[in-house]
Design a protein around this motif. Sequence first.
Motif, PDB file in Angstrom:
ATOM      1  N   LYS A   1       6.794  -5.848 -44.182  1.00 38.04           N
ATOM      2  CA  LYS A   1       7.136  -6.851 -45.207  1.00 38.04           C
ATOM      3  C   LYS A   1       8.489  -6.564 -45.841  1.00 38.04           C
ATOM      4  CE  LYS A   1       2.418  -8.245 -46.290  1.00 38.04           C
ATOM      5  NZ  LYS A   1       1.630  -7.224 -45.605  1.00 38.04           N
TER       6      LYS A   1
ATOM      7  N   GLN B   1       0.284 -13.750 -41.432  1.00 37.13           N
ATOM      8  CA  GLN B   1       0.292 -12.851 -42.594  1.00 37.13           C
ATOM      9  C   GLN B   1       1.575 -12.997 -43.375  1.00 37.13           C
ATOM     10  OE1 GLN B   1      -0.279  -9.129 -40.631  1.00 37.13           O
ATOM     11  NE2 GLN B   1      -2.495  -9.415 -40.373  1.00 37.13           N
TER      12      GLN B   1
ATOM     13  N   GLU C   1       1.343 -16.085 -45.375  1.00 28.67           N
ATOM     14  CA  GLU C   1       0.498 -15.962 -46.555  1.00 28.67           C
ATOM     15  C   GLU C   1       1.202 -15.179 -47.647  1.00 28.67           C
ATOM     16  OE1 GLU C   1      -3.290 -14.600 -45.044  1.00 28.67           O
ATOM     17  OE2 GLU C   1      -4.061 -16.653 -45.296  1.00 28.67           O
ATOM     18  N   ASN C   2       2.133 -14.315 -47.215  1.00 26.74           N
ATOM     19  CA  ASN C   2       2.873 -13.549 -48.217  1.00 26.74           C
ATOM     20  C   ASN C   2       4.142 -14.272 -48.646  1.00 26.74           C
ATOM     21  OD1 ASN C   2       1.082 -11.393 -48.382  1.00 26.74           O
ATOM     22  ND2 ASN C   2       1.880 -10.589 -46.446  1.00 26.74           N
TER      23      ASN C   2
END
Length: 1706
Positions: free
Chosen positions: A77, A112, A115-116
């Motif tokens: 991330k 993912q 979603e972040n």
Amino acid sequence: MSTSSPEAVKKLLENMQTDLRSLSMECKKKFPPVKEAAESGIVKIKTIAARNTDILAALKENSSEVVQPFLMGCGTKEPKITQLCLAAIQRLMSHEVVSEAAAGNIINMLWQLMENGLEELKLLQTVLVLLTTNTVVHDEVLSKAIVLCFRLHFTKDNITNNTAAATVRQVVTVVFERMVAEDECFKGMADEPPPVQGNSNRRSVSTLRPSAKDAYMLFQDLCQLVNADAPYWLVGMTEMTRTFGLELLESVLNDFPGVFLQHQEFSFLLKERVCPLVIKLFSPNIKFRQGSSGGSAASPAPVEKPYFPICMRLLRVVSVLIKHFYSLLVTECEIFLSLLVKFLDGEKPQWLRAVAVESVHRLCVQPHLLRSFCQSYDMKQHSTKVFRDIVNALGSFIQSLFIVPSAGNPASINPPTGGSGSTAQTAAQGGPGSAGVSGGLTTQAAFEYRGTWIPLVTVNVQGSAKATYLEMLDKVEPPSIPEGYAMSVAFSALLDLVRGITCMIERELAAEEEAAALRDGSLDTPQEPLVHQVWEEMVNACWCGLLAALSLLLDASTDETATENILKAELTMASLCGRLGLVTPRDAFITAICKASLPPHYALTVLSSNAANLSNKSYSIQGQSVQIISPSSESHQQVVAVGQPLTVQPQGTVVLTAKNIQCMRTLLNLSHCHGAVLGTSWQLVLATLQHLVWILGLKPGVGGVLKPGRAVEGPSTVLTTAVMTDLPVIANILSRLFESSQYLDDVSLHHLINALCSLSMEAMEMAYGNNKEPSLFAVAKLLETGLVNMDRIEILWRPLTAHLLEKVCQHPNARMREWGAEAVTSLIKAGLSYKHEPPLSQNQRLQLLLLNPLKELSNVLHADIRHKQLECVLQILQSQGDSLGPGWPLVLGVIGAIRNDQGESLIRTAFQCLQLVVTDFLPTMPCTCLQIVVDVAGSFGLQNQELNISLTSIGLLWNISDYFFQRGEAITEELEQEEALLQKQAQEKGEPLNRPFHPAPPFDCLWLCLYAKLGELCVDPRPAVRKSAGQTLFSTVNAHGTLLQQPTWHIVVWKVLFHLLDCVRKSSTTADKEKIESGGGNILIHHSRDTAEKQWAETWVLTLAGVARIFNTRRYPLQQLGDFFKAWEVLLDHIQSAALSKNNEVSLAALKSFQEILQIVTPVKDADSVKPDPLAAMGVPPVLVDGPLGAGRPLQRSDSLAERLAQRYMNSAQFAAPTPLPPPGEELDDSALWWSAWNTWYRTGTECTRPPPPGADKPSFIPSQPFLTALVQIFPALYAHVKGGFSMEDLRKLGVILHGAVSVPISSDASPFILPSYTEAVLTSMQEAVLTALDVLQKAICVGPETLQVMYPAIFEQLLLFVEFSCKPPQYGKLETKHVANAKYNQAEWVALNYVPFAERSLEVVVDLYQKTACHKAVINEKVLQNIIKTLRMPLGLKYSCPAESTWKLAVSSLLKVLSIGLPVARQHASSGKFDTMWPELACAFEDFLFTKSTPPDNLSIQEFQKNEAIDVEVVQLISTEILPFANFIPKDFVGQIMAMLNKGSIHSQSSSFTEAEIDIRMREDFSKVCFETLLQFSFSNKASTPQEGYISRMALSVLLQRAQDVLRRYVEDERLSGRCPLPRQQVTEIIFVLKAVSTLMDSLKKTQPENVDGNTWAQVIALYPTLVECITCSSSEVSSALKEALGPFKDFMQPPVSKVQNGES
């Protein structure tokens, strides 16, 4: 460079290693696991590269491992690392080295990140690359990727949102593209997936291949989402908008129609999901009505308002559905289209209507689609008429825009400043305020109707539907629609619709025609009727709406281009309808154009009746009524022309605008290019053109071409320069229009002609009753059309000419008629001079067809038409006269169709034609027409308008007869060939040959027709014509009669001559006796012709004389006819009736004719003397040579023609052989004829001399002297013929007539001409004739046989009757006649003739005749002498009372002559006793004469008296010489009577009474003396042989003496008594006579032998003496002197007495 080339692979490997190194560097500190993974990744890559040849494949196999480090990197991330990893992954993807598993991992990792909320754009990019570069992502993985994109679309970041939206669109596309690719791969392979069974479960997609399955699931979920339901496949969706969903649906449907059409599963989705969804979403729009959302408390739950974005997208979806899946979704599309139509409704919001119009426009540019609608809906029985509704909706939409809405855009109510609606002028220049600015600008194109002004916006290129509002996908609020936008779109839609449909159908029609041409008329393919049906249905469905809209727009249009487009649309529709044979719509469109060409409210029946039919068809769309709007009057247009209306209704002038002219040009264009399909609507087109032409003042010129001309009514036509330049062009197009009729097919040409005819009918209707100039458009154009179609004139000739003849030429309006006639005659002349194939000379039928109308014109009563006709004939004769051939009868018929009511100038023209024919064309025409020429010439003779023409035409007939005579042989030959032909035809038909005067030979028939015609003219009402015709008839018969065959004479006599006589007789007897004042003009009529009767008399005279002459000159051939005797009788009958006619002229002429026929020579034995005949001398019988033209004819013409013709018929079997001549030496027995003539003469005579019956006050008619003279003069000639059998009875009849004729008095006004003055004693010619007749008879008797002589007495009797007339004129009935002497002319109507000379001449004849015939037995037996005496008694007795003094003198001398001859005869026959009765008669005659009771006239001179006395003395001497000496042969009584008479004469004793006033005072002394002497001589004659005779004389003497004694005594008595008065003169005279007688007696006694004197006598004489002495005392000196003489002789008695003895002895 391709991704699989070695260089690329090498590069890829290097890049991957670099990426992994970078990753390892980044994660060294923070994320050791990642670093490790990266490094092992490098090793792995190198290993793969070293070991494998196909590096990419190996990479793909190991891709999960290869990708792993990067996925781990993303998991950190960390933005920098994440970006690096995503870039590396994308590179792998782009080289397609990602396996399915690896892809799944990548997607999960991306989810993912999403979603972040990291690297959103990069994510989208990665997904896109993953899905577009390869097809490894399937099923749930794919769905997850898609959901990821959707999720990103709904973030807070605008850029992300938009990128995500684009990505979603692309992804969706990719999914479907994969399916298409997959289908391509499997295309060639076998077994298609089984069809979907029924309504199977949504998820049962087992039959689909992988990509298809993905696409299916995706599409299904899109539907779910739009419908706001949970998706089945796109798990993880959090939110979704309808607008976006609809856009996606639309793009899929639009881009991949094939998918839905090929796969039943997809089709099923469309039907089951998409359509219901659309319909559901549409519901707010359907229910919503503008203005209803007031939301009042009472209303139910408020209706959901339409929402622009959804509505617009729905319409787009619908457009796509309809466009691509129409075939699948028939029912659904029906619903969509119906909705679409509803959205155009006026109650919907403006934006909705605008969008709907755009959608409709999209449909309108797809003609094939429209055609499908039509097939699927309109042509099905119970279906909505969708196509019709669409068109109608457009129409009503346009109409609704003009009807000002109650709410909405106020701008649509007032026009913008660009154009003011107030006046036409300002509209042209812009509003007054903006004049400065917009002065240079052109006016904006716009529509204006009843105050509503709508500008025209340019929307798009024609033929493409580029929408504006349907593309506003970013707008949420409804946009405001600029004014005029909706109108402009709708207008384009209409035009595109028309263009599309017409182009499509016309292309297909053309293809079909080509195919037909290739097949060359072999059988049509079966599908064609179906195709035609579709086309027809399409047109039928749309024309009403189109027409309504287009008409309205045309009326409202203010822009030339727009107008042009509208007109073009109407024109193409009209032409299409025409080609498809749809009459009503075709006529409707044409009517619209026509109406637009004419000024507003222009009453034109054709159009209005047609419009009425249409307005009945006002139709309703979804309950809303649409009217077909008729043009309004306030269209603000530039006025370009002002003219007179042709119709009656609008009074004054009418105005034409530029638009009218534009429409007119369209109309011309239509008829020019599409004439072939116009059919019956030619009527509309031409009617309109006619009115326009009229308003523009175009007038027809030569050949029917229209030229701009000034109107007759004056300067009512005002044209602007704009039109002035146009006019020649228009006129030219008009002419070309009719010239191009030569390219029309026959049927179309007939339509054109019919239309022109009915147009012409209307023009004529209008021209009735008012004196307005008629419209000649139709007639002119009929002519023009006829002239250009001369090559196929046959097909249009009949309708064309029939109309012109029956209608136009009969019209009361002269100008109309004149053009009609002009057209007919021009056409005929053009037709005859056109070079036809084959030429007219070989095509008789055509020639007759062309000439026929010329003949028909004769039925028209108007003179001007007949003038045209005859001018035409004259021109035809001059140009084509030689080649008319079989057309001659027609042409002659025209010339001859003259009637008396036609006026002389017309007849003169016709006559000119006839003269031309007779002078120039007789030899060129077929001989069969000669008879017609005769008839025509005759009809000119019979017309009564122009006497000179009648007379000239009779001259023509003479010329024609000469022509017949000269060309006899040629004519005969030709006629006989013709005859043979006709005979054959007649036999085939089994009918007798119908020809006048059949069975005479045809050449003779020609003559007979000529004679018959002249015969008709001979009974014409006008005397001059009759006279001329009569002379011509008899001259031709006489001159050319030799050409006729023997039997033809029969017809001439009976059918021509006698028929004529009958007619003339009838007319004459019924003619009017009124006086005709003058002969027209200043001609004076002679009094002998001043009544119709007198004029007819002349004709009768001429005719009778002519016929008699023919009988005279043609006696021999006529006598050979079987019924000559009958003919003779008829002729005599005519002569008789003419002779008995009450007209002197006729009767006299009849007798002349009678005389003429009596002079006919009977052929006698020496026939050769008439005509020396050498052949006969040689012994050849003449019959062989002369044939029927025999020797006895006085008028024999020795021209060869007659003989040749005779020869010809001798051999032909047409006639029985003519009777041969009698052999020379045999006389024809004619006595029957003559006796017939005698009977006629007798009947005529008796009839005309019969006195009127006693009852009649006025004699109806008394024949004239000349007539009677002629009648009597005929007798000698007649007698010459009948003397052989003339009997006593006939003589008696003759006597009756002669007597009658002499008895007829003369009318007083004629007497001065006939009677001499009274003093001249002359016979009238009639009396001469009577005596001549008797003379002839007497001479004939004289030389005739004994038997005839018995007629003498009858002749005497007749003559003696006439002698009586001297004293007793004959009575004519009870008629009062005055003696001519006392008739002061005109006082007495009738004057008796002076019969004296006649009677005296008759007497002379009697004496002569008697001198010749006294000794004839008959004369003796019939006591003729006695009759003569008896007759003479009357004049003798009357003596001085006779009408003429000469009469009695002649009577006496005649008596003396007759007696001198007759007495000896009488004595000779005394014994027979035949004369016994005569003696007393004779005695009486003497007595009556010598002692007449009449006194001599006072004025008789002494000399006269003495002459008369001498006559008396002569009579006495006759007695003394002829009678008394033969006393012994004569009856005693008679002698006694004679003696007594002498006795009486010897003393002229007077009656003693005073009452008888006897005037005669002269003494007939000589007479007395002679009487006395005779008496005494016979008294004492010593010849006295018989005692009887002596006794008579003695007795006489004693009587005498006795009487003397008495007289003397009485005298003495009276003398004594009278005293002083002298005695009356008579008594004195008497006494003197007595005394004289005594002295005479004394003398006689002295002379006589004494022995002859009886003793008694002496005694008586002596006894007188004393008485005498007594008289001495008388006072009268005369008496005294007489007494002296008487006493003197007595001295001889004074003797001494002798002795008695002596005495006794003696």
